[in-house]
Design an enzyme around this catalytic site. Structure first.
Site, PDB file in Angstrom:
ATOM      1  N   ARG A  70      42.790  41.007  27.627  1.00 46.99           N
ATOM      2  CA  ARG A  70      41.820  42.008  28.084  1.00 46.99           C
ATOM      3  C   ARG A  70      42.260  43.446  27.813  1.00 46.99           C
ATOM      4  NH1 ARG A  70      41.336  37.631  31.397  1.00 46.99           N
ATOM      5  NH2 ARG A  70      39.184  36.988  31.759  1.00 46.99           N
ATOM      6  N   HIS A 117      39.591  39.236  24.100  1.00 50.58           N
ATOM      7  CA  HIS A 117      39.826  38.424  22.898  1.00 50.58           C
ATOM      8  C   HIS A 117      39.077  38.903  21.644  1.00 50.58           C
ATOM      9  CE1 HIS A 117      42.170  35.859  25.339  1.00 50.58           C
ATOM     10  NE2 HIS A 117      41.263  35.011  25.744  1.00 50.58           N
ATOM     11  N   HIS A 142      44.388  30.211  20.765  1.00 49.91           N
ATOM     12  CA  HIS A 142      43.804  29.873  22.057  1.00 49.91           C
ATOM     13  C   HIS A 142      43.542  28.371  22.216  1.00 49.91           C
ATOM     14  CE1 HIS A 142      41.357  30.512  25.669  1.00 49.91           C
ATOM     15  NE2 HIS A 142      41.790  31.763  25.659  1.00 49.91           N
ATOM     16  N   ASP A 177      46.394  32.501  35.628  1.00 50.70           N
ATOM     17  CA  ASP A 177      45.733  33.175  34.509  1.00 50.70           C
ATOM     18  C   ASP A 177      46.443  34.519  34.354  1.00 50.70           C
ATOM     19  OD1 ASP A 177      44.085  33.920  32.488  1.00 50.70           O
ATOM     20  OD2 ASP A 177      42.209  33.815  33.621  1.00 50.70           O
ATOM     21  N   GLU A 188      49.232  31.104  25.557  1.00 51.76           N
ATOM     22  CA  GLU A 188      48.909  32.061  24.494  1.00 51.76           C
ATOM     23  C   GLU A 188      50.044  33.058  24.372  1.00 51.76           C
ATOM     24  OE1 GLU A 188      45.179  33.927  25.725  1.00 51.76           O
ATOM     25  OE2 GLU A 188      44.905  32.159  26.973  1.00 51.76           O
TER      26      GLU A 188
HETATM   27  C1  BGC Z   1      41.998  34.262  29.676  1.00 54.07           C
HETATM   28  C2  BGC Z   1      41.014  33.768  30.705  1.00 54.07           C
HETATM   29  C3  BGC Z   1      39.715  33.568  30.014  1.00 54.07           C
HETATM   30  C4  BGC Z   1      39.899  32.589  28.908  1.00 54.07           C
HETATM   31  C5  BGC Z   1      38.639  32.390  28.182  1.00 54.07           C
HETATM   32  C6  BGC Z   1      42.106  33.254  28.598  1.00 54.07           C
HETATM   33  O1  BGC Z   1      42.948  33.716  27.616  1.00 54.07           O
HETATM   34  O2  BGC Z   1      43.241  34.523  30.245  1.00 54.07           O
HETATM   35  O3  BGC Z   1      40.881  34.677  31.753  1.00 54.07           O
HETATM   36  O4  BGC Z   1      38.743  33.155  30.891  1.00 54.07           O
HETATM   37  O5  BGC Z   1      40.864  33.049  28.032  1.00 54.07           O
HETATM   38  O6  BGC Z   1      38.664  31.209  27.540  1.00 54.07           O
END
Ligand code: BGC
Length: 383
Positions: free
Chosen positions: A114, A139, A212, A284, A347
């Site tokens: 983010r 992302h 991802h 997360d 990740e």
């Molecule tokens: C994030 C999550 C997000 C997800 C989406 C992750 O990398 O940390 O917050 O909802 O990606 O797939």
């Protein structure tokens, strides 16, 4: 005379054996190295999307498409030698094309994770990005690298290795500078999937690439990942606010549910009464990894199948996301739905919101510099 004849025949025989060796080896080399390609689907833009299958000598397979450089499947053996797909994915190509809501298998760029309020400053100039996560940027935006058509470098690819290139235009999704990106996936004979990322720019910009894939080492995509054990070699993690943006603080994991220095069942503390776990709806968060350079930063272990996945990376952080936003809207590849916490991501990346956090390691790339990072997911079994 006899001696001369003998010499000539020895030379001839040697030449013949070299020729026949190269003759017999060549075809097998060629089959060994041939890139396996099949038709995958036609994208909404009308592009013919291909799927590439990497194989190693032990029978592992990785499937990758040139749309978004997405990993659509990855098989690994369990303790009885049974191979199963261990990464989540959709059952229909359209779900990758229609925005890939969970970012399954996606190659993420230009900025993984983010960016607060979808903006950042470079040399006094403010850049506005896509607000695709409330008021934040996530992302790379709605049209991030996971939605792009990547070019396969046939020369740099074979049945173990796939090299994909993408040029992101100056201003794409709001980011400055034309960025030339290469990603090399290699499935090697040590049962390791290596990912090498590189990029160059023609203007000062920011870069933070990651992968991802959601792992579920059970091979059963309806089974929660809370029965996996995780180790993360990190003394600190990054607390977040209610929009999952770092507060700026680095917090010690000792004595908190975030301590994974000793391998620990993910389900053990995930429901603990902890403010940060509440904010993330589970894990997360980004862990501040110990050490520098290419090093093993942790591992994931699924006791029932014996599958182990070590994570090795050059990156300073890893986002451990326990699949808290998976909500059962899509079918899994093995039946049933992708429900809450049925996959997890590890990740490897720079810390979230780094462009707005002066104390975090820099994600700036200047013209003339080369961005280079490497991450390896290495599989084995524990009996
Ligand atoms: C994030 C999550 C997000 C997800 C989406 C992750 O990398 O940390 O917050 O909802 O990606 O797939």
């Amino acid at each position: 005379m006899k001696k001369r004849l003998f010499k000539i025949s020895v030379v001839l025989l040697a030449a013949l054996s070299i020729w026949s060796c190269s003759k017999t080896e060549k075809p097998s080399d060629a089959t060994m190295e041939k890139l396996n390609v099949s038709d995958y689907a036609v994208s909404p833009a009308g592009d013919s999307i291909k799927q590439y299958t990497l194989k190693n000598k032990n029978g592992m397979e990785a499937k990758i498409i040139n749309y978004g450089a997405i990993i659509t499947s990855l098989t690994a053996p369990d303790k009885n030698g049974k191979f199963q797909d261990i990464v989540l994915g959709y059952t229909k190509p359209e779900d990758y094309f229609n925005g890939n809501p969970y970012f399954f298998g996606a190659l993420i760029g230009r900025y993984g994770n983010r960016i607060a309020n979808a903006k950042f400053e470079l040399d006094g100039k403010t850049y506005d990005l896509d607000k695709n996560d409330g008021s934040n940027h996530l992302h790379g935006g709605k049209k991030g690298f996971y939605t792009k058509l990547w070019k396969v470098d046939e020369k740099g690819s074979n049945d173990h290795t796939l090299k994909l290139d993408y040029t992101s235009a100056d201003g794409e999704e709001g980011f400055p500078g034309k960025l030339d990106v290469s990603v090399i996936y290699t499935l090697n004979d040590d049962n390791a999937l290596e990912i090498e990322y590189s990029a160059t720019t023609d203007k000062k910009t920011i870069v933070n690439l990651t992968q991802h894939s959601y792992f579920n080492l059970s091979g059963n995509f309806t089974q929660p990942i809370t029965d996996h054990e995780l180790q993360l070699k990190a003394a600190q993690y990054i607390p977040v606010n209610n929009t999952l943006i770092p507060t700026g603080e680095l917090k010690n994991v000792a004595g908190t549910p975030f301590d994974f220095n000793q391998s620990k069942l993910i389900g053990k503390d995930i429901e603990a009464a902890d403010e940060q776990l509440k904010l993330g709806k589970g894990y997360d968060h980004c862990w501040v990894l110990d050490g520098k350079g290419l090093r093993t930063i942790g591992s994931l272990y699924h006791p029932a199948t014996g599958r182990v996945m070590e994570v090795i990376t050059t990156e300073p952080g890893v986002q451990f996301y326990s699949g808290n936003f998976l909500d059962g809207k899509y079918n899994t590849k093995t039946g049933g739905k992708n429900e809450f916490r049925t996959g997890l991501c590890l990740e490897t990346q720079h810390y979230p919101d780094s462009p707005n956090q002066p104390s975090f390691p820099s994600v700036v790339l200047e013209p003339g510099q080369k961005y280079e990072t490497k991450t390896i997911y290495k599989f084995s079994v524990k009996k």
